[in-house]
Scaffold this motif. Structure first.
Motif, mmCIF file in Angstrom:
data_model
loop_
_atom_site.group_PDB
_atom_site.id
_atom_site.type_symbol
_atom_site.label_atom_id
_atom_site.label_comp_id
_atom_site.label_asym_id
_atom_site.label_seq_id
_atom_site.Cartn_x
_atom_site.Cartn_y
_atom_site.Cartn_z
ATOM 1 N N LYS A 1 0.829 -1.204 0.000
ATOM 2 C CA LYS A 1 0.000 0.000 0.000
ATOM 3 C C LYS A 1 0.865 1.255 0.000
ATOM 4 C CE LYS A 1 -2.238 0.882 3.787
ATOM 5 N NZ LYS A 1 -3.253 0.818 4.871
ATOM 6 N N GLU A 2 2.000 1.176 0.716
ATOM 7 C CA GLU A 2 2.850 2.359 0.859
ATOM 8 C C GLU A 2 3.521 2.761 -0.457
ATOM 9 O OE1 GLU A 2 1.813 0.801 4.636
ATOM 10 O OE2 GLU A 2 2.743 -0.193 2.915
ATOM 11 N N MET A 3 3.688 1.817 -1.368
ATOM 12 C CA MET A 3 4.382 2.150 -2.607
ATOM 13 C C MET A 3 3.425 2.574 -3.715
ATOM 14 S SD MET A 3 5.526 -1.459 -4.316
ATOM 15 C CE MET A 3 6.249 -0.535 -5.644
ATOM 16 N N LEU A 4 2.127 2.475 -3.482
ATOM 17 C CA LEU A 4 1.165 2.913 -4.479
ATOM 18 C C LEU A 4 1.086 4.435 -4.524
ATOM 19 C CD1 LEU A 4 -1.801 0.443 -3.847
ATOM 20 C CD2 LEU A 4 -0.135 0.342 -5.700
ATOM 21 N N GLN A 5 0.858 4.958 -5.714
ATOM 22 C CA GLN A 5 0.624 6.382 -5.868
ATOM 23 C C GLN A 5 -0.781 6.717 -5.348
ATOM 24 O OE1 GLN A 5 2.954 8.555 -6.977
ATOM 25 N NE2 GLN A 5 4.341 6.806 -6.998
ATOM 26 N N PRO A 6 -1.041 7.989 -4.969
ATOM 27 C CA PRO A 6 -2.377 8.336 -4.450
ATOM 28 C C PRO A 6 -3.507 7.958 -5.392
ATOM 29 C CG PRO A 6 -0.837 10.116 -4.008
ATOM 30 C CD PRO A 6 -0.101 9.116 -4.863
ATOM 31 N N ASN A 7 -3.305 8.153 -6.703
ATOM 32 C CA ASN A 7 -4.392 7.824 -7.630
ATOM 33 C C ASN A 7 -4.635 6.321 -7.682
ATOM 34 O OD1 ASN A 7 -1.829 7.598 -8.990
ATOM 35 N ND2 ASN A 7 -2.947 7.301 -10.885
ATOM 36 N N GLN A 8 -3.553 5.518 -7.560
ATOM 37 C CA GLN A 8 -3.713 4.069 -7.558
ATOM 38 C C GLN A 8 -4.449 3.601 -6.300
ATOM 39 O OE1 GLN A 8 0.527 3.313 -7.904
ATOM 40 N NE2 GLN A 8 0.232 2.420 -9.926
ATOM 41 N N LEU A 9 -4.017 4.129 -5.162
ATOM 42 C CA LEU A 9 -4.624 3.726 -3.895
ATOM 43 C C LEU A 9 -6.081 4.181 -3.823
ATOM 44 C CD1 LEU A 9 -4.096 2.328 -1.219
ATOM 45 C CD2 LEU A 9 -3.322 4.513 -0.273
ATOM 46 N N TYR B 1 -9.427 1.817 -3.388
ATOM 47 C CA TYR B 1 -10.442 1.997 -2.341
ATOM 48 C C TYR B 1 -11.817 2.242 -2.958
ATOM 49 C CZ TYR B 1 -7.297 2.102 1.677
ATOM 50 O OH TYR B 1 -6.426 1.760 2.662
ATOM 51 N N TYR B 2 -11.882 2.913 -4.102
ATOM 52 C CA TYR B 2 -13.180 3.143 -4.746
ATOM 53 C C TYR B 2 -13.785 1.826 -5.211
ATOM 54 C CZ TYR B 2 -16.787 5.072 -7.757
ATOM 55 O OH TYR B 2 -17.993 5.365 -8.351
ATOM 56 N N ARG B 3 -12.974 0.913 -5.719
ATOM 57 C CA ARG B 3 -13.480 -0.383 -6.145
ATOM 58 C C ARG B 3 -13.989 -1.181 -4.936
ATOM 59 N NH1 ARG B 3 -12.765 -1.438 -11.163
ATOM 60 N NH2 ARG B 3 -11.544 0.025 -12.381
ATOM 61 N N LEU B 4 -13.289 -1.079 -3.838
ATOM 62 C CA LEU B 4 -13.778 -1.703 -2.612
ATOM 63 C C LEU B 4 -15.114 -1.082 -2.195
ATOM 64 C CD1 LEU B 4 -10.760 -2.258 -0.177
ATOM 65 C CD2 LEU B 4 -12.533 -3.912 -0.760
ATOM 66 N N HIS B 5 -15.200 0.215 -2.321
ATOM 67 C CA HIS B 5 -16.438 0.925 -1.959
ATOM 68 C C HIS B 5 -17.625 0.398 -2.768
ATOM 69 C CE1 HIS B 5 -19.248 4.285 -1.412
ATOM 70 N NE2 HIS B 5 -19.361 4.302 -2.728
ATOM 71 N N VAL B 6 -17.438 0.245 -4.066
ATOM 72 C CA VAL B 6 -18.520 -0.240 -4.931
ATOM 73 C C VAL B 6 -18.938 -1.651 -4.517
ATOM 74 C CG1 VAL B 6 -19.123 -0.879 -7.296
ATOM 75 C CG2 VAL B 6 -17.832 1.222 -6.866
ATOM 76 N N ALA B 7 -17.953 -2.498 -4.215
ATOM 77 C CA ALA B 7 -18.267 -3.873 -3.803
ATOM 78 C C ALA B 7 -19.035 -3.883 -2.484
ATOM 79 C CB ALA B 7 -16.983 -4.686 -3.681
ATOM 80 N N TYR B 8 -18.618 -3.045 -1.536
ATOM 81 C CA TYR B 8 -19.339 -2.966 -0.261
ATOM 82 C C TYR B 8 -20.787 -2.521 -0.482
ATOM 83 C CZ TYR B 8 -15.233 -3.589 2.770
ATOM 84 O OH TYR B 8 -14.150 -4.107 3.435
ATOM 85 N N GLY C 1 -18.830 -1.596 6.176
ATOM 86 C CA GLY C 1 -17.681 -1.622 5.278
ATOM 87 C C GLY C 1 -17.552 -0.344 4.472
ATOM 88 N N VAL C 2 -18.690 0.208 4.014
ATOM 89 C CA VAL C 2 -18.673 1.464 3.260
ATOM 90 C C VAL C 2 -18.072 2.579 4.107
ATOM 91 C CG1 VAL C 2 -20.130 3.264 2.245
ATOM 92 C CG2 VAL C 2 -20.594 0.868 1.748
ATOM 93 N N ILE C 3 -18.518 2.672 5.350
ATOM 94 C CA ILE C 3 -18.044 3.750 6.231
ATOM 95 C C ILE C 3 -16.558 3.586 6.537
ATOM 96 C CG2 ILE C 3 -18.284 4.741 8.533
ATOM 97 C CD1 ILE C 3 -21.284 3.969 8.358
ATOM 98 N N GLN C 4 -16.134 2.372 6.892
ATOM 99 C CA GLN C 4 -14.726 2.132 7.213
ATOM 100 C C GLN C 4 -13.839 2.370 6.001
ATOM 101 O OE1 GLN C 4 -13.227 1.391 10.265
ATOM 102 N NE2 GLN C 4 -11.421 1.842 9.026
ATOM 103 N N ASN C 5 -14.300 1.936 4.848
ATOM 104 C CA ASN C 5 -13.514 2.114 3.630
ATOM 105 C C ASN C 5 -13.364 3.597 3.296
ATOM 106 O OD1 ASN C 5 -12.266 0.722 1.197
ATOM 107 N ND2 ASN C 5 -13.759 2.022 0.181
ATOM 108 N N VAL D 1 -8.115 9.802 3.995
ATOM 109 C CA VAL D 1 -6.791 10.211 4.492
ATOM 110 C C VAL D 1 -5.735 10.184 3.395
ATOM 111 C CG1 VAL D 1 -7.307 9.387 6.810
ATOM 112 C CG2 VAL D 1 -6.183 7.842 5.203
ATOM 113 N N ILE D 2 -6.096 9.751 2.182
ATOM 114 C CA ILE D 2 -5.131 9.753 1.084
ATOM 115 C C ILE D 2 -4.834 11.191 0.699
ATOM 116 C CG2 ILE D 2 -4.727 9.025 -1.300
ATOM 117 C CD1 ILE D 2 -6.730 6.781 -0.849
#
Length: 562
Positions: free
Chosen positions: A292-300, A304-311, A319-323, A329-330
């Motif tokens: 996670k630390e080596m990803l660029q902000p746009n990648q990260l 997280y947006y893809r996780l959001h859609v799945a939640y 899960g939506v709120i935690q995600n 914080v990015i």
């Protein structure tokens, strides 16, 4: 064959990559330690680094095709660096896949057939077994000399002698098929390359012989990459899952390769709409130490947006709120999501807060959604109406009735939205609107919307439930008329409510209150005025209240003064 080490510098190669899939370079090294630069350096013919463009997973697990020169360079010099797509999660360099027989076979070395001086190829005989062996030997010679076209012909001739191929042991058959897959790789036939690599792996599994598990894992990893190139999503899942379950292989991968593998799985599950697996894959990806630390902000942010859609699809509001808390914080120094994605994210976040009964946070989320420049203008009337309705509800249940009424009024002016509501949702809307009007001393508005509710309640199939709601609305109308000093009109609805309540077998608080109001009605002059009002309701196009209900109310009042 060199094994995959725990370090992330890989210095061997297996076979050339499918054009557009994960390129496999000769002498490829993943440059790590700097999260802002993930480049691949080639050892033959190239002097400058090439930034690998993988693919944008915005549209799922599709791969952008590139020419062989992108993978191997041309003889004229180095290619210009290629910039990775900004919004792709899976832009990091995939691992180099290793195999004892997958070394330095380059499609730029494919040769046309020519006789080699001083060498005599085996000649077929009349014995089918011997003829198959002859072509098998011819294949081996051409394969070692990288004469892939001739090797393909020899393979096809060998397969014409099943007496010979049946004599091969499973492990020998597996090695043979693995070499054949390399031939088709060099000839650019990805479909047959995948077919024979899968058959080779099946033979290895059937052989039961001890194998180099790292090499086996590498082959499954490469097969997964090949399936991604061919858009075989189920094949991707099978290959990567085999790769992860190969004993000890996952521990041998570097964190970049392991993180990418989970990310690729998440991409494929996203395409297949298998949202529970999407969540598991992306969470595993983010859990890989250092990834996670080596990803660029746009990648990260994209991940997280893809996780959001799945939640959201899983209705997992927690899960939506935690995600979202992880997303927010990015560092926002780069454009991560477009305005529609960002607006949808806040809208879904508001929905999650409503389910969690966190109405203050829901108000903030919905408001943030509506102030995003250009977002409202892109919504349809129905979508915009739903958004204002949700915001009005959040204010209502946060006891902010003035703000609730304001947003309900906006909804009311969006006629297409009101028409789109199902009957039960329409009744709920008008009752909430009426209650908000009542709480803000707008009793006229409250009466209006309660009467609309009463006139549009026949959709309730259950008779007792319908009678209960009719009785309850009548009592609410009575209270509103009393607040407007229109007590006689209120008593009209007491009588109507009493008729509805008498048909309900069970007692309840509302029924008791209506009965009490009726029993306290003893003034004959008032009763006569109420009778006049009830009689007026019998005239055509005045009321939708059933005639028999009004008639029974009139008879009860007549008995009271007789």
């Amino acid at each position: 064959m060199k094994k995959v080490s725990n370090s992330n510098n890989l210095d061997d190669t297996s076979r050339p990559a499918p054009e557009g899939a994960n390129p496999l370079f000769n002498g490829m090294q993943v440059q790590q330690g700097n999260s802002e630069s993930n480049t691949v350096r080639t050892g033959e013919g190239l002097n400058n680094p090439i930034v690998i463009e993988d693919r944008n997973i915005q549209q799922g697990a599709q791969v952008t095709a590139r020419s062989a020169n992108d993978a191997f360079g041309d003889r004229g010099g180095a290619k210009k660096p290629r910039v990775a797509q900004e919004n792709s999660v899976s832009e990091l360099v995939p691992p180099v896949l290793l195999s004892s027989v997958h070394k330095q076979h380059n499609p730029t070395h494919v040769q046309l057939y020519k006789r080699v001086e001083g060498q005599r190829l085996p000649v077929a005989s009349s014995d089918p077994l011997q003829s198959g062996k002859t072509f098998y030997d011819q294949f081996s010679i051409h394969f070692q000399k990288r004469e892939y076209y001739q090797a393909q012909k020899a393979f096809q001739s060998c397969m014409a002698y099943p007496q010979f191929t049946r004599s091969l042991k499973p492990f020998e058959y597996g090695t043979f098929y693995q070499q054949v897959s390399i031939v088709y790789n060099a000839l650019g036939d990805r479909t047959n390359e995948k077919k024979f690599l899968e058959q080779g792996l099946a033979c290895f599994n059937d052989s039961g012989q001890a194998q180099d598990l790292v090499s086996l894992g590498n082959m499954y990893y490469y097969l997964g990459d090949l399936c991604r190139f061919l858009n075989d999503n189920e094949g991707v899942i099978r290959a990567y899952t085999k790769c992860l379950t190969t004993p000890g292989y996952k521990e041998k991968l570097g964190f970049v390769q392991l993180g990418n593998l989970y990310c690729y799985l998440g991409d494929v599950y996203t395409v297949l709409k298998r949202n529970q697996e999407v969540i598991e894959a992306y969470k595993n990806c983010l859990a890989v130490a250092g990834y996670k630390e080596m990803l660029q902000p746009n990648q990260l942010g994209n991940l997280y947006y893809r996780l959001h859609v799945a939640y959201c699809f899983m209705n997992d509001h927690k899960g939506v709120i935690q995600n979202f808390e992880n997303y927010i914080v990015i560092p926002q120094d780069k454009k991560i999501l477009d305005f529609m994605q960002l607006g949808n994210l806040y809208r879904d976040l508001g929905d999650a807060y409503v389910i969690s009964k966190e109405n203050k946070e829901a108000i903030e989320a919905y408001t943030s959604c509506l102030v995003i420049p250009g977002y409202k203008e892109k919504l349809t009337i129905i979508e915009l109406g739903k958004l204002y309705y949700k915001l009005g509800d959040a204010y209502f249940f946060f006891d902010k009735y003035g703000e609730a009424k304001y947003h309900y009024t906006i909804c009311l002016n969006l006629s297409d939205f009101i028409s789109s509501l199902e009957p039960v949702d329409k009744r709920t809307f008008y009752r909430l609107f009426a209650f908000a009007c009542c709480k803000t001393n707008n009793y006229g508005g409250s009466k209006k919307y309660l009467e609309i509710c009463l006139n549009n309640i026949d959709y309730i199939v259950d008779v007792d439930l319908r009678l209960f709601h009719q009785m309850k609305i009548c009592h609410e109308l009575y209270l509103c008329y009393n607040q407007c000093d229109e007590c006689l009109d209120g008593m009209v609805y007491i009588m109507i409510g009493l008729i509805y309540g008498n048909n309900i077998p069970d007692s309840n608080e509302t029924k008791a209150a209506i009965l009490s109001s009726y029993e306290n009605l003893n003034d004959s002059e008032k009763i006569k005025e109420i009778l006049k009002k009830l009689t007026y309701l019998l005239e055509p196009n005045v009321s939708t209240i059933p005639v028999e209900v009004i008639g029974r109310a009139i008879r009860m009042l007549l008995q009271k003064i007789s």
